[in-house]
Motif scaffolding. Structure first.
Motif, short mmCIF file in Angstrom:
data_model
loop_
_atom_site.label_atom_id
_atom_site.label_comp_id
_atom_site.label_asym_id
_atom_site.label_seq_id
_atom_site.Cartn_x
_atom_site.Cartn_y
_atom_site.Cartn_z
N GLU A 62 7.26 1.34 7.85
CA GLU A 62 6.24 0.57 7.12
C GLU A 62 5.16 0.02 8.06
N ARG B 199 5.32 4.57 -4.87
CA ARG B 199 4.50 3.37 -4.82
C ARG B 199 3.02 3.71 -4.96
N GLU C 173 6.18 -7.70 -1.86
CA GLU C 173 5.06 -6.83 -1.54
C GLU C 173 5.31 -5.39 -2.01
N LEU C 174 6.45 -5.18 -2.63
CA LEU C 174 6.81 -3.82 -3.02
C LEU C 174 6.47 -3.58 -4.48
N ASN C 175 5.61 -2.60 -4.70
CA ASN C 175 5.17 -2.31 -6.05
C ASN C 175 6.27 -2.00 -7.05
N SER D 200 4.50 4.53 1.02
CA SER D 200 3.99 3.44 1.84
C SER D 200 3.35 2.37 0.97
N ASN D 201 3.36 1.16 1.47
CA ASN D 201 2.65 0.08 0.79
C ASN D 201 1.21 -0.04 1.27
N GLN D 202 0.88 0.78 2.24
CA GLN D 202 -0.43 0.65 2.88
C GLN D 202 -1.38 1.75 2.46
N ILE E 243 -0.94 2.49 -5.11
CA ILE E 243 -1.84 1.41 -4.76
C ILE E 243 -3.24 1.87 -5.05
#
Lengths: 327, 327
Positions: free
Chosen positions: B99, B143, B183-185, B123-125, B145
């Motif tokens: 991450e 995920r 922070e995790l969708n 990824s969260n990014q 975003i």
DNA sequence: ATATTTTGTGTAACCGGTTACACACACCAG
DNA sequence: CTGGTGTGTGTAACCGGTTACACAAAATAT
């Protein structure tokens, strides 16, 4: 895309000089170095690895051939390989072989065409022609076959002896050994270790052959325990099998560890998630992967290998499926 | 190594003809085709992918960027991606990101220099510049975003509602929801699903935030259960957390499922190895990976995408940590 | 019969690097 | 002062493919 020629032009030197600077070989004057450095920065130049590979016949790729990443033993290994590869600037290609020689061959062939640097292989077919004829560095993991291929593995024999002794020390006198597949080298070594230790001990034992799969192990153990209720210890030569054994015991209402103690082999992280936590002969899986990766990279870079056979020590992790030692 | 020029010479044609034959484009007469075919066979010619890549600016490489292959959710995903990639002639590069955006960036940069075809990213990014600026096909997994990136995920909201309902239907009136990282969708979607379903139901509930880790979950749940012994149901938004909860319950001597019922989320294979087997809202992990891989390959090959947002259905797998439904 | 299109093929430039080789210059030994 | 060695640099060939372009022959249209 900016090329080496753009850089050369901007720096007012030839491509050869830029290349020499980039690779740190040959003579480059301080002045030229500065000029090239500046040009590279200004143009945001990044070397084209493909063009580079075409000349050097090298790529910083390594292949990791393993039976199935889904098997809980392998992810940690893969992680270790990847970590080490990364620090040395290599990239790892994941190859699930399903123990299928044809798939393995397909991978080695395909990847040779990409100038792959070498392979880390976990396979029982290491004597197959696609490995013996490959002319590329190979390191075997976990399973030895071919004398000419460097290998890293655990001390399976010693580990099995360790686990067996642990069971005996804790009072087990009717021990079931879950042997694992006969064609699997580590399983055989573990079997030998078990036999060496049980031999002469004041205990009965049985050996069951079967795959390292959860459900099969569960069924196997369930019917065995029904037929042999006197069993007071199970040593499974894999953690997944041990989990199956534990499940079977629970199903039959057997108290673990009071009436039946269980020890696994591998040290996968799932062991601690079980209830009770699984006592196991743990391999240092990460270390195995890391060592193998380092060995392979040395081979690829033509550095001498201190050892062609690296054995990683195992250790007993005592959790809830065993009682305290009888004294 | 035999080159295309060797083949051309042997077949008595030009390299262009051989290339055209090899790639199946342009005109090639039957005669030429036969001659080239024979020459290829005779010389055992295999195309050099590196040289090919240099021209076409393509390689049949795809990158799989995920947090950590060691997390039991990912191996099956990776396996699916690899299987699909293989059937389409692609090769997958494994990238553990932890991450860490810097690591992710490093991978995307490095692999671009190899003319990688595209990435499957977990990824969260996803809104980080190294993804938005990449100019390479990307498919997001699990995920979402960034609106512009096609995504495949489970129906997390619906799944969470399903799990919650299952607990309610089985008589739970004091429910603990293990929410997962904020922070995790997917964790947020599951939270919403839980809230939507619990809202208006005749039940008390609590929500605990924490990482999807076994030990932390175990500790968290242990202290919660000590403080709230009336708790009769736990819905964990990951199986690993659920395993921690189960372990905590065992530690406290709570009978599962009689006095406490537990449902997890994910459907990883470890679930069935626990005792009792973990009831869980299962994602079709393999399907998710397979769909994502197929989407990416379509993007790479400039084929139209039927959908930029693919949702894979979830289903409840009932095992031993829940009782039968009250009627 | 001629014009046009389609089919088939080869030459050579190009992708973006590496490196052998030639050459120039500086420095030092004899 | 001459010859040898070490330093620094550029030109151009090469790695092994793809493909734009030119051209010729065959097929089809007018």
């Amino acid at each position: 895309m900016t090329t080496i020629r753009d850089v050369a032009k901007k720096a007012g030197v030839s491509v050869a000089t830029v290349s020499r600077y980039l690779n740190g070989n040959g003579y480059v004057s301080k002045d030229a170095e500065k000029a090239v450095e500046a040009a590279v920065k200004e143009l945001d130049y990044e070397i084209n690895q493909v063009a580079r590979s075409l000349n050097t016949k090298k790529s910083n790729l390594i292949g990791l051939i393993l039976p199935d990443i889904t098997n809980p033993f392998f992810p940690e290994l893969a992680r270790a390989v990847e970590d080490v590869a990364l620090t040395y600037g290599y990239t790892v290609i994941l190859c699930n072989s399903d123990e299928n020689p044809e798939k393995e061959r397909n991978y080695t062939e395909q990847l040779k065409k990409k100038y792959i640097g070498g392979f880390i292989v976990i396979s029982n077919q290491l004597d197959a022609p696609h490995y013996t004829d490959i002319k590329l560095p190979i390191v075997a993991l976990d399973r030895a076959i071919n004398e000419s291929v460097p290998i890293v593995s655990s001390n399976n024999r010693e580990g099995a002896a360790l686990g067996t002794r642990a069971l005996l020390d804790r009072g087990c006198r009717n021990i079931l050994f879950l042997r694992g597949p006969e064609e699997l080298n580590p399983a055989n070594d573990r079997y030998e270790g078990f036999m060496a230790e049980i031999d002469g001990a004041d205990a009965h034992f049985s050996v069951l052959t079967g795959p390292f799969h959860f459900e099969e192990s569960e069924e196997l153990v369930e019917s065995f325990l029904k037929a042999h209720p006197e069993t007071d210890g199970i040593f499974a030569s894999s953690d997944v099998s041990a989990a199956g054994a534990l499940k079977a015991a629970h199903k039959l209402g057997i108290d673990v560890p009071e009436d039946l103690q269980i020890i696994g082999f591998d040290g996968i992280s799932m062991g601690e998630m079980l209830s009770p936590g699984l006592t196991t002969v743990a391999q240092d899986i990460y270390e195995m992967g890391a060592v193998a990766a380092r060995m392979l990279i040395k081979l690829i870079e033509n550095q001498p290998l201190e050892e062609r056979f690296h054995e990683v020590p195992v250790k007993l992790i005592v959790r809830g499926t065993t009682r305290s030692v009888r004294t």
